[in-house]
Write a protein that holds these residues in place. Sequence first.
Motif, short mmCIF file in Angstrom:
data_model
loop_
_atom_site.label_atom_id
_atom_site.label_comp_id
_atom_site.label_asym_id
_atom_site.label_seq_id
_atom_site.Cartn_x
_atom_site.Cartn_y
_atom_site.Cartn_z
N ALA A 21 -40.68 94.46 -25.80
CA ALA A 21 -39.74 93.60 -26.52
C ALA A 21 -40.39 92.27 -26.85
O ALA A 21 -40.24 91.74 -27.95
CB ALA A 21 -38.47 93.39 -25.71
N LEU A 22 -41.11 91.72 -25.91
CA LEU A 22 -41.80 90.45 -26.13
C LEU A 22 -42.87 90.63 -27.20
O LEU A 22 -43.03 89.78 -28.06
CB LEU A 22 -42.40 89.95 -24.83
CG LEU A 22 -43.18 88.64 -24.90
CD1 LEU A 22 -42.28 87.52 -25.39
CD2 LEU A 22 -43.77 88.29 -23.55
N ASP A 24 -42.91 92.65 -29.72
CA ASP A 24 -42.32 92.73 -31.05
C ASP A 24 -41.77 91.39 -31.50
O ASP A 24 -41.79 91.08 -32.69
CB ASP A 24 -41.28 93.84 -31.11
CG ASP A 24 -41.94 95.21 -30.94
OD1 ASP A 24 -43.07 95.39 -31.43
OD2 ASP A 24 -41.34 96.09 -30.33
N LEU A 25 -41.28 90.60 -30.58
CA LEU A 25 -40.89 89.23 -30.92
C LEU A 25 -42.13 88.44 -31.33
O LEU A 25 -42.09 87.67 -32.29
CB LEU A 25 -40.19 88.55 -29.74
CG LEU A 25 -39.81 87.09 -29.93
CD1 LEU A 25 -38.87 86.91 -31.11
CD2 LEU A 25 -39.19 86.54 -28.67
N GLN A 26 -43.21 88.67 -30.64
CA GLN A 26 -44.47 88.00 -31.01
C GLN A 26 -44.93 88.45 -32.38
O GLN A 26 -45.42 87.64 -33.17
CB GLN A 26 -45.54 88.26 -29.95
CG GLN A 26 -45.29 87.52 -28.66
CD GLN A 26 -46.28 87.87 -27.57
OE1 GLN A 26 -46.97 88.87 -27.62
NE2 GLN A 26 -46.34 87.02 -26.56
N ALA A 28 -42.99 89.53 -34.83
CA ALA A 28 -42.06 88.90 -35.79
C ALA A 28 -42.41 87.43 -36.00
O ALA A 28 -42.35 86.94 -37.13
CB ALA A 28 -40.62 89.04 -35.30
N THR A 29 -42.81 86.77 -34.95
CA THR A 29 -43.21 85.37 -35.07
C THR A 29 -44.52 85.26 -35.84
O THR A 29 -44.65 84.42 -36.73
CB THR A 29 -43.34 84.73 -33.67
OG1 THR A 29 -42.08 84.85 -33.01
CG2 THR A 29 -43.73 83.28 -33.77
N MET A 34 -39.48 84.94 -38.21
CA MET A 34 -38.58 84.06 -37.49
C MET A 34 -38.31 82.76 -38.25
O MET A 34 -37.45 81.97 -37.84
CB MET A 34 -39.12 83.76 -36.09
CG MET A 34 -39.39 85.02 -35.25
SD MET A 34 -38.01 86.18 -35.14
CE MET A 34 -36.99 85.34 -33.95
N VAL A 39 -32.76 86.22 -33.49
CA VAL A 39 -32.22 87.40 -32.83
C VAL A 39 -30.70 87.39 -32.85
O VAL A 39 -30.07 88.41 -33.17
CB VAL A 39 -32.75 87.51 -31.38
CG1 VAL A 39 -32.06 88.64 -30.63
CG2 VAL A 39 -34.26 87.72 -31.39
N TYR A 48 -30.84 89.39 -36.26
CA TYR A 48 -31.29 90.76 -36.02
C TYR A 48 -30.19 91.59 -35.35
O TYR A 48 -30.09 92.79 -35.59
CB TYR A 48 -32.56 90.77 -35.18
CG TYR A 48 -33.76 90.27 -35.96
CD1 TYR A 48 -33.95 90.59 -37.29
CD2 TYR A 48 -34.70 89.46 -35.37
CE1 TYR A 48 -35.04 90.14 -38.01
CE2 TYR A 48 -35.80 89.00 -36.07
CZ TYR A 48 -35.96 89.35 -37.39
OH TYR A 48 -37.04 88.90 -38.09
N TRP A 99 -37.73 97.46 -33.35
CA TRP A 99 -37.31 96.37 -32.45
C TRP A 99 -35.98 95.76 -32.92
O TRP A 99 -35.08 95.53 -32.14
CB TRP A 99 -38.41 95.31 -32.37
CG TRP A 99 -38.02 94.11 -31.61
CD1 TRP A 99 -37.79 94.01 -30.26
CD2 TRP A 99 -37.80 92.80 -32.14
NE1 TRP A 99 -37.45 92.72 -29.93
CE2 TRP A 99 -37.45 91.95 -31.06
CE3 TRP A 99 -37.86 92.25 -33.42
CZ2 TRP A 99 -37.17 90.61 -31.23
CZ3 TRP A 99 -37.59 90.91 -33.57
CH2 TRP A 99 -37.24 90.11 -32.49
N GLN A 103 -31.75 95.74 -31.10
CA GLN A 103 -31.02 94.53 -30.68
C GLN A 103 -29.53 94.86 -30.59
O GLN A 103 -28.99 95.50 -31.47
CB GLN A 103 -31.24 93.38 -31.65
CG GLN A 103 -32.69 93.00 -31.84
CD GLN A 103 -33.38 92.66 -30.55
OE1 GLN A 103 -32.92 91.81 -29.80
NE2 GLN A 103 -34.50 93.31 -30.30
#
Length: 104
Positions: A21-22, A24-26, A28-29, A34, A39, A48, A99, A103
């Motif tokens: 999860a982290l 995929d956040l990375q 996206a960033t 972002m 989210v 999201y 990802w 959510q």
Amino acid sequence: MKKLLSVIACAAAGFAVATPALADLQLATAKNCMACHAVDKKLVGPSYKDVAAKYAGQKDASDKLAAKVMKGGAGVWGPVPMPANPQVSADEAKKLVAWILAQK
């Protein structure tokens, strides 16, 4: 000693679960998603969580959204269009969409 090993094992298991999860956040960033999305709240584009709710249960959602990530889109969430993202590969778009749809 057994207690310490048990604590380390639990921490490692938690890290292994949290890492995808982290990551995929990375992603996206890193791909600048972002800048317009969050989210759990609307920014320029929808959150999201709202995207996941809207497309829940739709069999073609992953492919449809991956194409939108790369090519852009308009009209689904209001008058502000989503620009194309040529810096996002097809594989990255699929990871991001998986990802996003996870959510809740």
